[in-house]
Scaffold this motif. Structure first.
Motif, PDB file in Angstrom:
ATOM      1  N   GLU A   1       0.850  -1.185   0.000  1.00 38.96           N
ATOM      2  CA  GLU A   1       0.000   0.000   0.000  1.00 38.96           C
ATOM      3  C   GLU A   1       0.889   1.240   0.000  1.00 38.96           C
ATOM      4  OE1 GLU A   1      -3.426   0.272   2.602  1.00 38.96           O
ATOM      5  OE2 GLU A   1      -3.311  -1.892   2.992  1.00 38.96           O
ATOM      6  N   ARG A   2       0.508   2.187  -0.829  1.00 37.92           N
ATOM      7  CA  ARG A   2       1.214   3.468  -0.885  1.00 37.92           C
ATOM      8  C   ARG A   2       0.186   4.579  -1.014  1.00 37.92           C
ATOM      9  NH1 ARG A   2       4.442   0.317  -4.332  1.00 37.92           N
ATOM     10  NH2 ARG A   2       3.624   1.343  -6.221  1.00 37.92           N
ATOM     11  N   ARG A   3       0.195   5.463  -0.052  1.00 33.61           N
ATOM     12  CA  ARG A   3      -0.731   6.601  -0.014  1.00 33.61           C
ATOM     13  C   ARG A   3      -2.191   6.157  -0.142  1.00 33.61           C
ATOM     14  NH1 ARG A   3       3.366   8.407  -3.337  1.00 33.61           N
ATOM     15  NH2 ARG A   3       2.071   8.155  -5.205  1.00 33.61           N
ATOM     16  N   GLY A   4      -2.496   5.014   0.468  1.00 33.58           N
ATOM     17  CA  GLY A   4      -3.867   4.515   0.471  1.00 33.58           C
ATOM     18  C   GLY A   4      -4.227   3.660  -0.710  1.00 33.58           C
ATOM     19  N   HIS A   5      -3.378   3.621  -1.740  1.00 33.20           N
ATOM     20  CA  HIS A   5      -3.630   2.790  -2.910  1.00 33.20           C
ATOM     21  C   HIS A   5      -3.040   1.400  -2.689  1.00 33.20           C
ATOM     22  CE1 HIS A   5      -4.792   6.550  -4.710  1.00 33.20           C
ATOM     23  NE2 HIS A   5      -3.532   7.020  -4.709  1.00 33.20           N
ATOM     24  N   LEU A   6      -3.667   0.405  -3.301  1.00 30.37           N
ATOM     25  CA  LEU A   6      -3.216  -0.984  -3.185  1.00 30.37           C
ATOM     26  C   LEU A   6      -2.554  -1.408  -4.484  1.00 30.37           C
ATOM     27  CD1 LEU A   6      -3.170  -3.734  -1.663  1.00 30.37           C
ATOM     28  CD2 LEU A   6      -5.385  -4.228  -2.741  1.00 30.37           C
ATOM     29  N   TYR A   7      -1.341  -1.972  -4.381  1.00 27.48           N
ATOM     30  CA  TYR A   7      -0.599  -2.443  -5.543  1.00 27.48           C
ATOM     31  C   TYR A   7      -0.348  -3.937  -5.374  1.00 27.48           C
ATOM     32  CZ  TYR A   7       0.205   2.517  -6.349  1.00 27.48           C
ATOM     33  OH  TYR A   7       0.028   3.857  -6.575  1.00 27.48           O
ATOM     34  N   LEU A   8      -0.761  -4.702  -6.400  1.00 24.24           N
ATOM     35  CA  LEU A   8      -0.674  -6.157  -6.329  1.00 24.24           C
ATOM     36  C   LEU A   8       0.152  -6.716  -7.466  1.00 24.24           C
ATOM     37  CD1 LEU A   8      -4.416  -7.094  -5.580  1.00 24.24           C
ATOM     38  CD2 LEU A   8      -2.593  -6.651  -3.932  1.00 24.24           C
TER      39      LEU A   8
ATOM     40  N   ALA B   1       0.940 -10.587 -13.778  1.00 26.48           N
ATOM     41  CA  ALA B   1       0.352  -9.287 -14.111  1.00 26.48           C
ATOM     42  C   ALA B   1       0.412  -8.398 -12.885  1.00 26.48           C
ATOM     43  CB  ALA B   1      -1.086  -9.446 -14.581  1.00 26.48           C
ATOM     44  N   SER B   2       0.400  -7.097 -13.129  1.00 28.72           N
ATOM     45  CA  SER B   2       0.317  -6.118 -12.051  1.00 28.72           C
ATOM     46  C   SER B   2      -1.095  -5.575 -11.993  1.00 28.72           C
ATOM     47  CB  SER B   2       1.311  -4.974 -12.297  1.00 28.72           C
ATOM     48  OG  SER B   2       2.642  -5.459 -12.286  1.00 28.72           O
ATOM     49  N   ALA B   3      -1.519  -5.290 -10.799  1.00 28.48           N
ATOM     50  CA  ALA B   3      -2.859  -4.729 -10.624  1.00 28.48           C
ATOM     51  C   ALA B   3      -2.798  -3.691  -9.524  1.00 28.48           C
ATOM     52  CB  ALA B   3      -3.858  -5.828 -10.290  1.00 28.48           C
ATOM     53  N   ARG B   4      -3.748  -2.762  -9.587  1.00 29.89           N
ATOM     54  CA  ARG B   4      -3.810  -1.739  -8.549  1.00 29.89           C
ATOM     55  C   ARG B   4      -5.261  -1.392  -8.274  1.00 29.89           C
ATOM     56  NH1 ARG B   4      -0.371   2.657 -11.698  1.00 29.89           N
ATOM     57  NH2 ARG B   4       0.815   0.734 -12.032  1.00 29.89           N
ATOM     58  N   CYS B   5      -5.460  -1.012  -7.006  1.00 25.42           N
ATOM     59  CA  CYS B   5      -6.804  -0.611  -6.579  1.00 25.42           C
ATOM     60  C   CYS B   5      -6.682   0.765  -5.959  1.00 25.42           C
ATOM     61  CB  CYS B   5      -7.378  -1.623  -5.593  1.00 25.42           C
ATOM     62  SG  CYS B   5      -9.084  -1.315  -5.100  1.00 25.42           S
ATOM     63  N   TRP B   6      -7.380   1.736  -6.531  1.00 29.83           N
ATOM     64  CA  TRP B   6      -7.257   3.105  -6.049  1.00 29.83           C
ATOM     65  C   TRP B   6      -7.863   3.242  -4.647  1.00 29.83           C
ATOM     66  CZ3 TRP B   6      -3.624   4.305  -8.908  1.00 29.83           C
ATOM     67  CH2 TRP B   6      -3.612   4.126 -10.282  1.00 29.83           C
ATOM     68  N   ALA B   7      -7.366   4.180  -3.896  1.00 28.20           N
ATOM     69  CA  ALA B   7      -7.740   4.338  -2.487  1.00 28.20           C
ATOM     70  C   ALA B   7      -9.242   4.475  -2.300  1.00 28.20           C
ATOM     71  CB  ALA B   7      -7.014   5.542  -1.890  1.00 28.20           C
ATOM     72  N   SER B   8      -9.920   5.180  -3.199  1.00 25.17           N
ATOM     73  CA  SER B   8     -11.368   5.375  -3.064  1.00 25.17           C
ATOM     74  C   SER B   8     -12.132   4.075  -3.119  1.00 25.17           C
ATOM     75  CB  SER B   8     -11.859   6.324  -4.168  1.00 25.17           C
ATOM     76  OG  SER B   8     -11.533   5.772  -5.442  1.00 25.17           O
ATOM     77  N   VAL B   9     -11.621   3.122  -3.918  1.00 27.87           N
ATOM     78  CA  VAL B   9     -12.255   1.803  -4.024  1.00 27.87           C
ATOM     79  C   VAL B   9     -11.736   0.862  -2.930  1.00 27.87           C
ATOM     80  CG1 VAL B   9     -12.583  -0.210  -5.526  1.00 27.87           C
ATOM     81  CG2 VAL B   9     -12.575   2.099  -6.498  1.00 27.87           C
ATOM     82  N   TRP B  10     -10.423   0.892  -2.705  1.00 25.06           N
ATOM     83  CA  TRP B  10      -9.798  -0.026  -1.753  1.00 25.06           C
ATOM     84  C   TRP B  10     -10.337   0.140  -0.338  1.00 25.06           C
ATOM     85  CZ3 TRP B  10      -8.148  -4.393  -0.709  1.00 25.06           C
ATOM     86  CH2 TRP B  10      -7.282  -4.682   0.349  1.00 25.06           C
ATOM     87  N   THR B  11     -10.678   1.350   0.051  1.00 29.80           N
ATOM     88  CA  THR B  11     -11.217   1.587   1.392  1.00 29.80           C
ATOM     89  C   THR B  11     -12.480   0.774   1.622  1.00 29.80           C
ATOM     90  OG1 THR B  11     -10.297   3.825   1.413  1.00 29.80           O
ATOM     91  CG2 THR B  11     -12.061   3.334   2.991  1.00 29.80           C
TER      92      THR B  11
ATOM     93  N   ARG C   1     -13.827  -8.229   6.746  1.00 30.58           N
ATOM     94  CA  ARG C   1     -14.975  -8.592   7.579  1.00 30.58           C
ATOM     95  C   ARG C   1     -15.482  -9.989   7.228  1.00 30.58           C
ATOM     96  NH1 ARG C   1     -17.693  -4.480   6.597  1.00 30.58           N
ATOM     97  NH2 ARG C   1     -19.052  -5.291   4.948  1.00 30.58           N
ATOM     98  N   THR C   2     -15.436 -10.336   5.964  1.00 31.69           N
ATOM     99  CA  THR C   2     -15.935 -11.636   5.517  1.00 31.69           C
ATOM    100  C   THR C   2     -14.924 -12.756   5.766  1.00 31.69           C
ATOM    101  OG1 THR C   2     -17.258 -10.556   3.791  1.00 31.69           O
ATOM    102  CG2 THR C   2     -16.848 -12.922   3.540  1.00 31.69           C
ATOM    103  N   THR C   3     -13.673 -12.508   5.358  1.00 28.80           N
ATOM    104  CA  THR C   3     -12.654 -13.570   5.468  1.00 28.80           C
ATOM    105  C   THR C   3     -11.965 -13.602   6.819  1.00 28.80           C
ATOM    106  OG1 THR C   3     -10.882 -12.130   4.637  1.00 28.80           O
ATOM    107  CG2 THR C   3     -12.176 -13.366   2.998  1.00 28.80           C
ATOM    108  N   ARG C   4     -12.087 -12.482   7.561  1.00 31.99           N
ATOM    109  CA  ARG C   4     -11.386 -12.330   8.840  1.00 31.99           C
ATOM    110  C   ARG C   4      -9.880 -12.491   8.645  1.00 31.99           C
ATOM    111  NH1 ARG C   4     -15.368 -11.932  12.269  1.00 31.99           N
ATOM    112  NH2 ARG C   4     -14.025 -11.897  14.105  1.00 31.99           N
ATOM    113  N   GLN C   5      -9.414 -12.085   7.474  1.00 38.03           N
ATOM    114  CA  GLN C   5      -7.992 -12.135   7.150  1.00 38.03           C
ATOM    115  C   GLN C   5      -7.634 -10.898   6.328  1.00 38.03           C
ATOM    116  OE1 GLN C   5      -5.770 -14.424   8.055  1.00 38.03           O
ATOM    117  NE2 GLN C   5      -7.168 -15.899   8.980  1.00 38.03           N
ATOM    118  N   ARG C   6      -6.377 -10.498   6.419  1.00 36.60           N
ATOM    119  CA  ARG C   6      -5.855  -9.490   5.505  1.00 36.60           C
ATOM    120  C   ARG C   6      -5.325 -10.171   4.257  1.00 36.60           C
ATOM    121  NH1 ARG C   6      -2.337  -5.285   9.280  1.00 36.60           N
ATOM    122  NH2 ARG C   6      -4.117  -4.390  10.413  1.00 36.60           N
ATOM    123  N   LEU C   7      -5.138  -9.382   3.228  1.00 39.20           N
ATOM    124  CA  LEU C   7      -4.509  -9.913   2.027  1.00 39.20           C
ATOM    125  C   LEU C   7      -3.096 -10.369   2.362  1.00 39.20           C
ATOM    126  CD1 LEU C   7      -5.566  -7.373  -0.758  1.00 39.20           C
ATOM    127  CD2 LEU C   7      -6.346  -9.725  -0.483  1.00 39.20           C
ATOM    128  N   THR C   8      -2.807 -11.626   2.065  1.00 46.26           N
ATOM    129  CA  THR C   8      -1.477 -12.158   2.327  1.00 46.26           C
ATOM    130  C   THR C   8      -1.004 -12.951   1.128  1.00 46.26           C
ATOM    131  OG1 THR C   8      -2.437 -14.127   3.370  1.00 46.26           O
ATOM    132  CG2 THR C   8      -1.805 -12.322   4.816  1.00 46.26           C
TER     133      THR C   8
END
Length: 433
Positions: A36-43, A59-69, A77-84
């Motif tokens: 995460e950088r400045r609220g954005h998610l980079y995968l 492939a590279s993917a990104r999720c902008w902060a407005s959506v990622w929040t 909340r559903t998985t009870r896990q963070r992205l790992t």
């Protein structure tokens, strides 16, 4: 030949992609890396070969902060896990090409139920593997020592839960004494597995110094629980020789090591309470045994008192019976002794009379022999009587009271006495020349 600048070429590609891909796609992929950088998610996404696990697509993917929040909250909340790393994801994406930054997939949504299903599948595979290996219930077969007071604790040194645990133990209302030693470990994120395994190895090196192990987490996000659901950590916990008590979850969570541990509780404070209650059970058992022992002694004393009372009432009767019986025995023995003495006396009297009858003639014979011998000795003695010898004309000479038998026994001037039949002659010795 037409020539294009790089910017013109990238702009053409961008326009082509935007015109061609006018809709979004649901894509299955495995997460290789996330930041995460400045609220954005980079995968970084990857697809691996089913048999060799070799990457066949990236492939590279990104999720902008407005959506990622929004997506993040729903996912955790559903998985009870963070992205790992290693998670299987189902992402809704569309392609985007930027003249300066190149191609990337833009994430508009992540389906948490897909990841949850994959997590449940992996979780169940680990559980099945533990059961096939016969170690799923091994911790349950152990027993907590009766006086479990030496506690090895695996936790973060700065975790509030560790302080809650130790404070609750030390301030217990019963005044029980516990000793705790912390083996620090990382309790969230990808380093949970190697960190906790290392702590268990350190405890195992000093296994005789502890009665049990407590793994507590306390606090932290629910989504940080993934590290407690790995096969390697589960195998280490299952095979550990000391009972392991876990207090790492929340009310609705149960990790794999919770399932295989000796005892699972929800919080560090509950873990401390369990140990206190276990020691209280031992104390209650000791108190109960002490009461039982005292009661048994009291009952035994009462039975013996009743028994003694019963005996004391029977003693006079028993004494009388015994006295009568023993008196009869004594009388019988006395009569037998009297009869035996009388019989022996008669026998001895008979022998005395018999010996007496034999002794009288023998004694008379001996007396007669001794009289005859005495007469002979008397006759011999009379012949040797000095008076008779002197009357025959012999004399006896003495010097200083000794009879003279040799002239050399006297010297000139000695006074000698000569005894004759009638009188004694005193003379002085004169040697003639």
């Amino acid at each position: 030949m037409d020539r294009l600048t790089l910017y013109e070429l990238n702009s053409l590609i961008k326009e082509t992609i935007e015109l061609t891909f006018t809709r979004q796609f649901w894509v299955e992929a495995e997460l290789a890396d996330a930041s995460e950088r400045r609220g954005h998610l980079y995968l970084d996404l990857v697809q691996k070969d089913e048999f060799s696990a070799t990457p066949v697509a990236r492939a590279s993917a990104r999720c902008w902060a407005s959506v990622w929040t929004v997506v993040r909250q729903r996912f955790e909340r559903t998985t009870r896990q963070r992205l790992t790393t290693g998670m299987k994801l189902l992402l809704r994406v569309y392609p985007q090409f930027h003249q300066a930054y190149g191609f990337s997939w833009i994430i508009t949504d992540i389906d948490p139920t897909y990841t949850l299903g994959d997590m449940q599948r992996q979780r169940q595979e680990i559980i099945d593997q533990l059961k096939r290996d016969g170690i799923f219930e091994m911790q349950k077969e152990l027993s907590l020592p009766t006086f479990c007071q030496r506690i090895a604790v695996i936790s973060s040194a700065t975790a509030a839960g560790f302080g809650d645990f130790t404070n609750h133990l030390q301030r217990n209302e019963h005044g029980f004494k516990f000793t705790t030693e912390l083996f620090p470990a990382i309790m969230q994120g990808e380093q949970v597995e190697p960190s906790v395994i290392n702590a268990l190895n350190n405890i195992n090196d000093r296994i005789d110094e502890f009665d049990c192990v407590v793994i507590i987490r306390g606090g932290g996000a629910t989504a940080d629980m993934s590290g407690f659901n790995t096969l390697a950590l589960a195998e280490n916990v299952a095979n550990f020789p000391l009972p392991i008590i876990t207090g790492i979850g929340h009310d609705r969570d149960e990790s794999i090591i919770d399932m295989i541990s000796f005892m699972q509780v929800k919080t560090p404070t509950a873990a401390a309470g369990y140990l206190i209650d276990h020691l209280q059970i031992a104390a209650d058992r000791i108190a109960h045994l002490a009461d039982s022992a005292a009661r048994c002694v009291q009952e035994k004393l009462e039975r013996e008192r009743i028994h003694l009372t019963s005996i004391s009432t029977r003693i006079p009767i028993l004494f009388s019976l015994t006295k009568t019986r023993e008196q009869g025995i004594i009388d019988s023995l006395q009569q037998r002794i009297i009869n035996a003495v009388q019989q022996d006396t008669k026998q001895r009297q008979y022998r005395i009379e018999h010996i007496k009858q034999r002794l009288t003639p023998a004694a008379q014979n001996i007396i007669q022999q001794q009289k005859h011998r005495l007469q002979l000795l008397t006759q011999r003695t009379s012949v040797l009587d000095p008076a008779i010898i002197l009357r025959r004309g012999f004399s006896m000479t003495l010097c200083n009271g000794r009879f003279i038998t040799d002239a050399s026994q006297i010297n000139e001037g000695d006074i000698i006495e000569t005894m004759v039949a009638k009188g004694t002659i005193r003379s002085k010795v004169i040697v003639s020349k």
